[in-house]
Design a protein around this motif. Structure first.
Motif, mmCIF file in Angstrom:
data_model
loop_
_atom_site.group_PDB
_atom_site.id
_atom_site.type_symbol
_atom_site.label_atom_id
_atom_site.label_comp_id
_atom_site.label_asym_id
_atom_site.label_seq_id
_atom_site.Cartn_x
_atom_site.Cartn_y
_atom_site.Cartn_z
ATOM 1 N N ARG A 32 -6.685 19.632 1.793
ATOM 2 C CA ARG A 32 -6.158 20.016 3.108
ATOM 3 C C ARG A 32 -4.674 19.696 3.217
ATOM 4 O O ARG A 32 -3.899 20.477 3.785
ATOM 5 C CB ARG A 32 -6.958 19.318 4.215
ATOM 6 N N VAL A 33 -4.270 18.544 2.679
ATOM 7 C CA VAL A 33 -2.844 18.199 2.663
ATOM 8 C C VAL A 33 -2.085 19.202 1.816
ATOM 9 O O VAL A 33 -1.007 19.677 2.198
ATOM 10 C CB VAL A 33 -2.628 16.757 2.142
ATOM 11 N N ARG A 34 -2.620 19.541 0.646
ATOM 12 C CA ARG A 34 -1.975 20.526 -0.225
ATOM 13 C C ARG A 34 -1.760 21.840 0.533
ATOM 14 O O ARG A 34 -0.662 22.420 0.486
ATOM 15 C CB ARG A 34 -2.819 20.760 -1.478
ATOM 16 N N ALA A 35 -2.784 22.316 1.203
ATOM 17 C CA ALA A 35 -2.678 23.588 1.925
ATOM 18 C C ALA A 35 -1.691 23.481 3.083
ATOM 19 O O ALA A 35 -0.925 24.414 3.359
ATOM 20 C CB ALA A 35 -4.055 24.011 2.438
ATOM 21 N N PHE A 36 -1.690 22.330 3.776
ATOM 22 C CA PHE A 36 -0.788 22.140 4.907
ATOM 23 C C PHE A 36 0.668 22.161 4.438
ATOM 24 O O PHE A 36 1.523 22.803 5.062
ATOM 25 C CB PHE A 36 -1.097 20.807 5.600
ATOM 26 N N ILE A 37 0.964 21.449 3.347
ATOM 27 C CA ILE A 37 2.325 21.419 2.824
ATOM 28 C C ILE A 37 2.749 22.817 2.399
ATOM 29 O O ILE A 37 3.880 23.253 2.661
ATOM 30 C CB ILE A 37 2.428 20.432 1.640
ATOM 31 N N GLU A 38 1.846 23.532 1.749
ATOM 32 C CA GLU A 38 2.134 24.892 1.278
ATOM 33 C C GLU A 38 2.466 25.816 2.453
ATOM 34 O O GLU A 38 3.434 26.580 2.407
ATOM 35 C CB GLU A 38 0.923 25.435 0.515
ATOM 36 N N GLU A 39 1.690 25.734 3.514
ATOM 37 C CA GLU A 39 1.840 26.672 4.619
ATOM 38 C C GLU A 39 2.934 26.291 5.602
ATOM 39 O O GLU A 39 3.698 27.156 6.064
ATOM 40 C CB GLU A 39 0.511 26.797 5.371
ATOM 41 N N HIS A 40 3.045 25.005 5.912
ATOM 42 C CA HIS A 40 3.907 24.607 7.031
ATOM 43 C C HIS A 40 5.190 23.867 6.645
ATOM 44 O O HIS A 40 6.126 23.830 7.451
ATOM 45 C CB HIS A 40 3.117 23.706 7.993
ATOM 46 N N VAL A 41 5.237 23.277 5.452
ATOM 47 C CA VAL A 41 6.370 22.416 5.122
ATOM 48 C C VAL A 41 7.286 23.019 4.071
ATOM 49 O O VAL A 41 8.512 23.026 4.242
ATOM 50 C CB VAL A 41 5.887 21.015 4.666
ATOM 51 N N PRO B 27 8.109 26.052 3.416
ATOM 52 C CA PRO B 27 9.052 27.061 3.912
ATOM 53 C C PRO B 27 10.308 26.473 4.556
ATOM 54 O O PRO B 27 11.354 27.141 4.597
ATOM 55 C CB PRO B 27 8.219 27.836 4.950
ATOM 56 N N LEU B 28 10.232 25.251 5.053
ATOM 57 C CA LEU B 28 11.400 24.639 5.685
ATOM 58 C C LEU B 28 12.527 24.413 4.683
ATOM 59 O O LEU B 28 13.698 24.451 5.042
ATOM 60 C CB LEU B 28 11.004 23.298 6.327
ATOM 61 N N GLU B 29 12.176 24.157 3.432
ATOM 62 C CA GLU B 29 13.183 23.861 2.417
ATOM 63 C C GLU B 29 14.034 25.086 2.076
ATOM 64 O O GLU B 29 15.176 24.955 1.630
ATOM 65 C CB GLU B 29 12.522 23.380 1.133
ATOM 66 N N SER B 30 13.480 26.257 2.231
ATOM 67 C CA SER B 30 14.168 27.476 1.798
ATOM 68 C C SER B 30 15.261 27.920 2.763
ATOM 69 O O SER B 30 16.056 28.798 2.430
ATOM 70 C CB SER B 30 13.154 28.607 1.610
ATOM 71 N N ASP B 31 15.309 27.308 3.936
ATOM 72 C CA ASP B 31 16.296 27.698 4.947
ATOM 73 C C ASP B 31 17.370 26.619 5.052
ATOM 74 O O ASP B 31 17.090 25.501 5.492
ATOM 75 C CB ASP B 31 15.602 27.882 6.295
ATOM 76 N N PRO B 32 18.612 26.906 4.667
ATOM 77 C CA PRO B 32 19.691 25.912 4.748
ATOM 78 C C PRO B 32 19.886 25.346 6.153
ATOM 79 O O PRO B 32 20.389 24.233 6.312
ATOM 80 C CB PRO B 32 20.932 26.688 4.285
ATOM 81 N N GLU B 33 19.482 26.110 7.176
ATOM 82 C CA GLU B 33 19.639 25.635 8.545
ATOM 83 C C GLU B 33 18.734 24.444 8.843
ATOM 84 O O GLU B 33 18.925 23.753 9.847
ATOM 85 C CB GLU B 33 19.328 26.776 9.526
ATOM 86 N N ASN B 34 17.744 24.210 7.994
ATOM 87 C CA ASN B 34 16.822 23.092 8.214
ATOM 88 C C ASN B 34 17.306 21.787 7.609
ATOM 89 O O ASN B 34 16.581 20.795 7.605
ATOM 90 C CB ASN B 34 15.441 23.437 7.656
ATOM 91 N N PHE B 35 18.538 21.775 7.107
ATOM 92 C CA PHE B 35 19.125 20.556 6.574
ATOM 93 C C PHE B 35 20.228 20.097 7.519
ATOM 94 O O PHE B 35 21.177 20.823 7.786
ATOM 95 C CB PHE B 35 19.697 20.783 5.178
ATOM 96 N N ALA B 36 20.085 18.861 8.026
ATOM 97 C CA ALA B 36 21.081 18.311 8.939
ATOM 98 C C ALA B 36 22.296 17.816 8.148
ATOM 99 O O ALA B 36 22.358 17.940 6.928
ATOM 100 C CB ALA B 36 20.463 17.173 9.750
#
Length: 398
Positions: free
Chosen positions: A15-24, A26-35
């Motif tokens: 479940r953790v694997r699936a959650f990271i795959e689906e929700h987390v 994708p955040l890395e691929s967007d430069p706007e998600n880095f402060a």
């Protein structure tokens, strides 16, 4: 010992694997998600953390009565490793340092009143926390016996004066665990205290620039000039500071290893994906023996680190302090992470050195792994001391 996961823990891992795959991820691929400090801004992380709570994948190390999952330490390696497939994953499910170690020690040694006041808000994600022990030279670093910050009794409270530095997360923390000297006794001279950021008598001198990337709240230098702490905010008892430190740092070092293994595996994932399709001089990189050797060596080192980490976690779950086992894991996994990032960058070439992947982020982060919670050399000294004291029993089976 059997490291086979129970059906319950295997289900959580998946479940953790699936959650990271689906929700987390994708955040890395967007430069706007880095402060500015190269971590994810709170406002972008918070919706994902709420999803983790709703999915029942929140604070795996913490007691259920305070809002966590209440998992035994032997289950942590599989869960933390899956979370750390993403650099934001441990934050997303609330198993990232320094909150991770602080929640663990408060759950173990806090009084019921202290747990309600100091632990519950951290577990619920309402506040962040920090652990203030390290001091500028000539104060304490790896040797807490060198501590110079002092807490002196005055009526019904302690008054703290001194300095700390490289305190992870301090700028964003509300709850602090502070180590200070209360006597000159070699074994019982230190005491652990709890204080809130809004109490007067202390300040953040500066946020120390580092090689980066940084955890939320940075790495700060603190000054204490009359911070008053009432007796009820002593953790355990006066003189028990060294014991508190040992209770916290053993599992904390090991959970670092669990996360670092996830990062190491992710580096190999990125490297394998690239060499599988990149061609040079008429052949795919993955078909070159030199590339295969590099990948095989790292895979070998990762599995050694996993076995050491799982063994240490098993020992902790049996009630052992597992000092040897934790030190072995810490040395192995810290160096493996550094090597995994280095090899992945090398195989990706300029792409790995760029910010088109997270490899350069992990590479810079990895260099701190051989320093935090005890440098490699300190842990090797620990092992040498045990070997000197135990002789052939250093390798006993029991």
């Amino acid at each position: 010992m059997d490291f086979t996961l129970s059906p319950e823990i295997e289900d959580i891992r998946l479940r953790v694997r699936a959650f990271i795959e689906e929700h987390v991820l994708p955040l890395e691929s967007d430069p706007e998600n880095f402060a500015d400090y190269e971590n994810i801004p709170h406002e972008r992380l918070q919706p994902v953390r709420e999803k983790a709570k709703a999915a029942g994948l929140w604070a795996p190390q913490s007691p259920k009565e305070y809002g966590g999952m209440g998992l035994p330490v032997g289950a942590w390696p599989a869960i933390y490793e899956e979370a750390a497939r993403s650099i934001f994953g441990p934050l997303a499910i609330h198993c990232m340092a320094p909150d991770d170690g602080n929640m663990n020690v408060l759950a173990k040694v806090g009084t019921p009143a202290q747990k309600e006041k100091w632990l519950r808000p951290i577990v619920e994600g309402k506040v962040r926390s920090a652990f203030a022990m390290t001091e500028p030279s000539p104060g304490s670093g790896s040797d807490p016996g060198m501590m110079l910050t002092r807490a002196e009794k005055k009526n019904d409270r302690y008054v703290v004066r001194g300095r700390k530095w490289f305190i992870t997360g301090a700028e964003g923390a509300a709850h602090f665990i502070l180590m200070a000297r209360t006597s000159d006794d070699a074994r019982r001279g230190l005491t652990a205290f709890l204080f809130h950021k809004d109490q007067p008598g202390w300040r953040i001198v500066r946020r120390i620039p580092i090689m980066g990337p940084e955890e939320h709240g940075g790495h700060c230098e603190l000054e204490f000039d009359g911070l008053e702490i009432p007796f009820e905010n002593v953790l355990m008892g006066e003189g028990d500071g060294l014991k508190v430190t040992q209770i916290r740092l053993g599992p904390a070092r090991l959970t670092h290893c669990m996360r670092w293994l996830g990062f190491s595996k992710r580096c190999m994932e990125i490297a394998q994906e690239y060499v599988a399709h990149r061609e040079g001089f008429g052949i795919k990189l993955a078909d070159r023996e030199s590339v295969q050797i590099k990948l095989g060596e790292v895979a070998h080192q990762i599995q050694i680190g996993r076995l050491l980490t799982m063994h240490a976690a098993w020992k902790l779950q049996q009630g052992s302090r597992a000092r040897k086992e934790v030190s072995m894991a810490k040395i192995q996994v810290a160096n493996t992470l550094h090597n995994a990032a280095d090899v992945a960058i090398q195989l990706n070439g300029a792409r790995g050195y760029s910010k088109d992947t997270i490899l350069e982020w992990v590479y810079r982060y990895a260099r701190s792994a051989r320093l935090v919670d005890g440098a490699d050399e300190v842990h090797k000294m620990v092992l040498a001391r045990f070997m000197r004291e135990e002789g052939r029993d250093f390798w006993k089976w029991g």
